[in-house]
Each structure stands twice: as C-alpha cells, then as structure tokens.
Design an enzyme around this catalytic site. Structure first.
Site, PDB file in Angstrom:
ATOM      1  N   HIS A 130     -41.349  22.596  94.432  1.00 12.25           N
ATOM      2  CA  HIS A 130     -40.953  21.792  95.745  1.00 12.25           C
ATOM      3  C   HIS A 130     -42.290  21.907  96.394  1.00 12.25           C
ATOM      4  O   HIS A 130     -42.875  22.435  96.107  1.00 12.25           O
ATOM      5  CB  HIS A 130     -39.533  22.209  96.089  1.00 12.25           C
ATOM      6  CG  HIS A 130     -39.503  23.844  95.953  1.00 12.25           C
ATOM      7  ND1 HIS A 130     -39.590  24.555  97.288  1.00 12.25           N
ATOM      8  CD2 HIS A 130     -38.688  25.133  95.874  1.00 12.25           C
ATOM      9  CE1 HIS A 130     -39.939  25.744  97.456  1.00 12.25           C
ATOM     10  NE2 HIS A 130     -39.582  26.373  96.184  1.00 12.25           N
ATOM     11  N   CYS A 142     -39.566  30.321  92.832  1.00 13.65           N
ATOM     12  CA  CYS A 142     -40.454  28.881  92.650  1.00 13.65           C
ATOM     13  C   CYS A 142     -41.513  29.162  92.974  1.00 13.65           C
ATOM     14  O   CYS A 142     -42.476  30.057  93.394  1.00 13.65           O
ATOM     15  CB  CYS A 142     -39.574  27.796  93.446  1.00 13.65           C
ATOM     16  SG  CYS A 142     -37.837  27.639  93.387  1.00 13.65           S
TER      17      CYS A 142
END
Length: 171
Positions: A130, A142
């Site tokens: 992301h 992430c």
C-alpha cells in the site's frame, strides 16, 4: 532461489520489479522468518499476490482484476474471530481495520497470501502492499510505496507475480 522476471524482490536498497527499483518502507519490526501477531515485522518468504483493491472515488481501476473498496468494507484483524484476516462488512463487532480510509494509504491495496486464506492463530494479519504514510515511516508489517510508484506497479502485476522477501534480511 531463482527469481522470475515478474517477481517483486525486496532488497536492502528497495523493491526490485519490472527492471526498476522502488524505495519502500517495511514493518517496524524489520524482516522476520518467525512472524507473529503484533510484532510489526514483514515476513520473510515467497508470497503470492492474491488480490487488489482500490478506491473508485479517487482513481480509475488500476488493473482489470482490481475490486473496488466500498463504504463499509473492513478487514478483520482479531485473531480470535472466525473471519480473521479476511474482508468483512460493517457493522462488524470484532476488531477490524477500515479499508475505506480518509487518508490515501489504502487507495490501492495489493493483497498477499500471508496467513491467508486459512489464517493460523497468532501468525499475524494480512500483509498488504500500500501507499506510505510518509517516506521512511515504518508499517505494521506491510510493504509501503510512494503513491505514484504504487500506481505504476499495480497495472503491471501479473497472475504469476510474487513478493519475495529474502531470508537473508531477517533478524
């Protein structure tokens, strides 16, 4: 390990993909081969790309297989919940993360197969690709990109694309 031309490979100097190198930020816990819930680490290993979500009110569909993030779309992050590590809909009582955020963090979300589709208790929630909050700001595990880099990468991902996080970077 033999890398394919379609692989995204995390290196000490960024993520290599499609002949380019992109600056990224990873989990505040670094890279770990023994990823656990809440450790903030990015898991070492070979991770398949299993989906892509995007905000249709903010950008055009980045790939023909990308799915829109609708109002009320959430991600269950409660390890005790039977829907742990899957997309769910509001209203939703167990712990969750809102996918349709006010900030641009999840305008594009590329989903990996980390602890999915059958999540193991305490192995950690989803690992997404992301947008960054800001350059150098770590994630909860992430892999985060500059928004313009993510917009460039998204349409170039193929069915066989994998995220490779080498064991050599693990602590």
């Amino acid at each position: 390990m033999q890398h394919r031309p379609t692989d995204m490979v995390l290196t000490p100097t960024g993520l290599r993909f499609a002949g380019r190198r992109f600056p990224v930020t990873i989990g505040r816990g670094g890279v770990r081969s023994d990823k656990r819930e809440g450790d903030g680490a990015t898991p070492a290993g070979t991770h398949r790309i299993v989906g892509m979500l995007y905000r249709p009110d903010r950008l055009a569909r980045p790939a023909d297989w990308a799915l829109p993030i609708r109002p009320g779309d959430l991600w269950s992050d409660d390890p005790a919940d039977e829907a742990y590590n899957t997309m769910v809909r509001a209203p939703y009582a167990p712990s969750h993360e809102c996918l349709r955020r006010a900030d641009p963090l999840y305008d594009i979300v590329i989903l990996t197969d980390w602890n999915w589709p059958r999540a193991e208790y305490r192995r950690g929630s989803a690992i997404f690709l992301h947008a960054q909050r800001r350059p150098g700001y770590p994630t909860a595990g992430c892999v985060a990109f500059r928004p313009e880099d993510l917009r460039w990468i998204a349409p170039r991902i193929r069915y066989e694309t994998r995220l490779i996080v080498p064991e050599t970077q693990a602590r």
